[in-house]
Enzyme design. Structure first.
Site, PDB file in Angstrom:
ATOM      1  CD  GLU A 107      -2.550  -1.214   2.691  1.00  0.00           C
ATOM      2  OE1 GLU A 107      -2.563  -0.216   3.441  1.00  0.00           O
ATOM      3  OE2 GLU A 107      -3.045  -2.306   3.005  1.00  0.00           O
ATOM      4  CD  GLU A 132      -6.968  -2.022   1.592  1.00  0.00           C
ATOM      5  OE1 GLU A 132      -6.293  -0.992   1.773  1.00  0.00           O
ATOM      6  OE2 GLU A 132      -6.745  -3.091   2.191  1.00  0.00           O
ATOM      7  CG  ASP A 152      -1.302  -5.404   9.614  1.00  0.00           C
ATOM      8  OD1 ASP A 152      -2.050  -6.005  10.402  1.00  0.00           O
ATOM      9  OD2 ASP A 152      -1.516  -5.380   8.380  1.00  0.00           O
ATOM     10  CE  LYS A 178      -5.510  -5.512   9.373  1.00  0.00           C
ATOM     11  NZ  LYS A 178      -4.284  -5.991   8.652  1.00  0.00           N
ATOM     12  NE  ARG A 216      -7.726  -7.218   7.990  1.00  0.00           N
ATOM     13  CZ  ARG A 216      -7.212  -8.373   8.385  1.00  0.00           C
ATOM     14  NH1 ARG A 216      -7.537  -8.860   9.572  1.00  0.00           N
ATOM     15  NH2 ARG A 216      -6.354  -9.033   7.635  1.00  0.00           N
TER      16      ARG A 216
HETATM   17  C1  2PG Z   1      -3.438  -4.348   5.869  1.00  0.00           C
HETATM   18  C2  2PG Z   1      -4.899  -4.659   5.594  1.00  0.00           C
HETATM   19  C3  2PG Z   1      -5.737  -3.425   5.356  1.00  0.00           C
HETATM   20  P1  2PG Z   1      -5.869  -6.927   4.732  1.00  0.00           P
HETATM   21  O1  2PG Z   1      -2.550  -5.096   5.487  1.00  0.00           O
HETATM   22  O2  2PG Z   1      -3.105  -3.400   6.557  1.00  0.00           O
HETATM   23  O3  2PG Z   1      -5.232  -2.593   4.394  1.00  0.00           O
HETATM   24  O4  2PG Z   1      -5.064  -5.554   4.530  1.00  0.00           O
HETATM   25  O5  2PG Z   1      -7.178  -6.586   5.352  1.00  0.00           O
HETATM   26  O6  2PG Z   1      -6.040  -7.520   3.360  1.00  0.00           O
HETATM   27  O7  2PG Z   1      -5.047  -7.792   5.597  1.00  0.00           O
HETATM   28 MG    MG Z   2      -0.843  -4.242   6.693  1.00  0.00          MG
END
Ligand code: 2PG
Ligand code: MG
Length: 495
Positions: A224, A267, A375, A400, A429
């Site tokens: 990202e 996203e 994360d 999250k 997510r």
């Molecule tokens: C991340 C998340 C949200 P995902 O890696 O930070 O952008 O991705 O929900 O696919 O794990």
């Molecule tokens: Mg991440």
């Protein structure tokens, strides 16, 4: 006939006076009338209704689950809690495959002929047949107790693999919404009350404007590329800056790579056919400049480095182009990040190393070049946050909710992060519903930052638009986490 049936069913079996006495209807109405008068309610009838409603018993009368669909068109769990004060619905979001090693378990039916194995009928059954009998009758403001019943008594596996984190979190969120109404508070205030925070802070949005990584169709290995309008004076202004840069970026991509390149990913970010991560950064810098926000809008990256890990423990930044040709050691990765931070206005890097690489992550954090967000590294798990804080591995938590599975544990992870004086980024997510819960969570916990995708696609805007409403609701009391404040927003503990 029908009328008679209805009357017969509705008639109390006891005489009218006894019925009114039994339910103390006269006292409740009398009391609500005096409260209405004392408060000099502007519309007395509405005031009376409000006070009568407040007098209804604080209990969960019903809980049911249903299948809804998320932004990817996959089935998702929705929980609905019914109390005398209303119906409260919530839905857990869902990550992309593969999930991080330490995330709580997401329950899918795995019946290949149905929804490609992604059905959630078992989760719905668990809500209706296992969780509902255990929590109906409880006060919805007993968040911790209800979460403990679900995770410890009913599931008991530690990673929620029996009932599913998607099952449990949907109920936990719906209970939280019901609890807020029970306490006559907006959700963000209620969440603040739960952690003892009374400083409500509007977060800086981190908009994911270019998508790369495992699931994007281009050659970008970084997952990202995000922009943060840290120079805005309010959340409202941050939205304006973010959307303006987003549209300049769209125009730049269209001119350089054509109409196909402005299609958006899950996203809401663009997925242009770029080869190199620095091409994406150059485009973003250009877009920020064109919008006139140089110095006010900064950049953040989610490297998601677990996907770059090779068998010999090195990192392959080019894993989408040709595998194994240009792998880097931890030190070489750090050197690359140093170079990025020097060349571009980068203020934050998420998961710079794989989910178990505490050593390289802490070496990078120690350089103090930018915010370092965990994360997959932390999985929003209180135990991992505590361990990483103690070893000074990173300096920010991506919170999250479905990685951990209950509101209570998410609040505990946030508390530990605050205690370590870390920053918190409230995180969505990639698979989301239109539920705006995350926005209230970010404000209630004074997170300082929220990552909810690009300012595009309604499941992303649901969160950002809710923040606009909260800012309006707070009025003059609204604090926006701008300038240096987007990092380390403290709680103001009530005394
Ligand atoms: C991340 C998340 C949200 P995902 O890696 O930070 O952008 O991705 O929900 O696919 O794990
Ligand atoms: Mg991440």
């Amino acid at each position: 006939m029908v009328g008679q049936d209805v009357r017969a069913r509705d008639l109390p079996r006891v005489p009218l006076d006894a019925y009114l006495d039994m339910h103390r209807v006269n006292q409740v109405v009398q009391r609500a009338m005096s409260e209405t008068a004392l408060a000099r309610e502007e519309i007395p009838e509405a005031g009376l209704y409000k006070h009568i409603l407040q007098a209804t018993p604080p209990v969960i009368k019903q809980l049911r689950g249903r299948v809804i669909y998320d932004c990817r068109g996959n089935p998702a769990v929705e929980a609905e809690v019914v109390t005398a004060k209303g119906k409260f619905r919530a839905s857990a979001p869902s990550g992309a495959m593969p999930p991080g090693r330490y995330e709580a378990f997401e329950l899918r039916d795995k019946v290949p002929s149905q929804f490609h194995g992604k059905g959630v009928q078992r989760a719905i059954k668990h809500i209706n047949e296992v969780i509902a009998p255990a929590i109906v009758g409880m006060n919805p403001s007993y968040q911790q107790e209800i979460d403990d019943i679900m995770t410890q008594m009913l599931d008991g596996t530690g990673n929620l693999s029996k009932l599913g984190a998607n099952t449990i979190l949907s109920v936990s969120m719906a209970v939280c919404k019901a609890g807020a109404v029970e306490c006559a508070l907006p959700l963000y205030r209620y969440i603040g009350e739960m952690v003892g925070n009374s400083q409500f802070v509007l977060p800086v949005p981190a908009f994911n404007v270019i998508n790369g990584g495992l699931l994007a169709s281009n050659h970008l290995s970084v997952k990202e590329f995000l922009i943060l309008p840290v120079g805005a004076n309010s959340f409202t202004e941050a939205m304006r800056m973010g959307t303006e840069v987003y549209h300049h970026l769209k125009a730049l991509i269209k001119v350089k790579y054509g109409q196909d390149a402005i299609n958006v990913g899950d996203e809401g970010g663009f997925t242009p056919p770029l080869n190199d991560n620095s091409d994406a950064l150059d485009l973003i810098v250009d877009a920020i400049d064109k919008a006139g926000y140089t110095g006010k809008v900064r950049i953040s990256l989610d490297i998601a480095a677990t996907s770059m890990l090779t068998e010999d423990g090195t990192y392959d930044m080019d894993f989408k182009k040709y595998s194994g040709m240009a792998t880097r050691t931890g030190d070489e990765m750090i050197a690359l990040y140093e170079e990025y931070c020097e060349r571009y206005p980068i203020v934050s890097i998420e998961d710079p190393f794989h989910q178990d690489d505490f050593e390289n992550t802490s070496n990078f954090t120690a350089l103090g070049l930018c915010q370092v967000v965990g994360d997959e590294l932390l999985a929003s798990r209180p135990q991992r946050v505590a361990a990483a804080a103690q070893a000074k591995v990173c300096n920010a938590l991506l919170l999250k909710m479905n990685q951990v599975g209950t509101i209570s544990e998410a609040l505990q992870a946030a508390y530990l992060a605050k205690e370590a004086r870390w920053d918190i980024v409230a995180g969505h997510r990639s698979g989301e519903s239109e539920d705006p819960f995350l926005a209230d969570l970010a404000v209630g916990l004074a997170c300082g930052q929220i990552k909810a995708g690009a300012p595009c696609r309604s499941e992303r805007l649901a969160k950002y638009n809710q923040l606009l409403r909260i800012e309006e609701d707070l009025g003059k009391a609204a604090v926006f986490a701008n300038g240096a404040n987007y990092r380390s927003m403290p709680y103001t503990k009530r005394t």
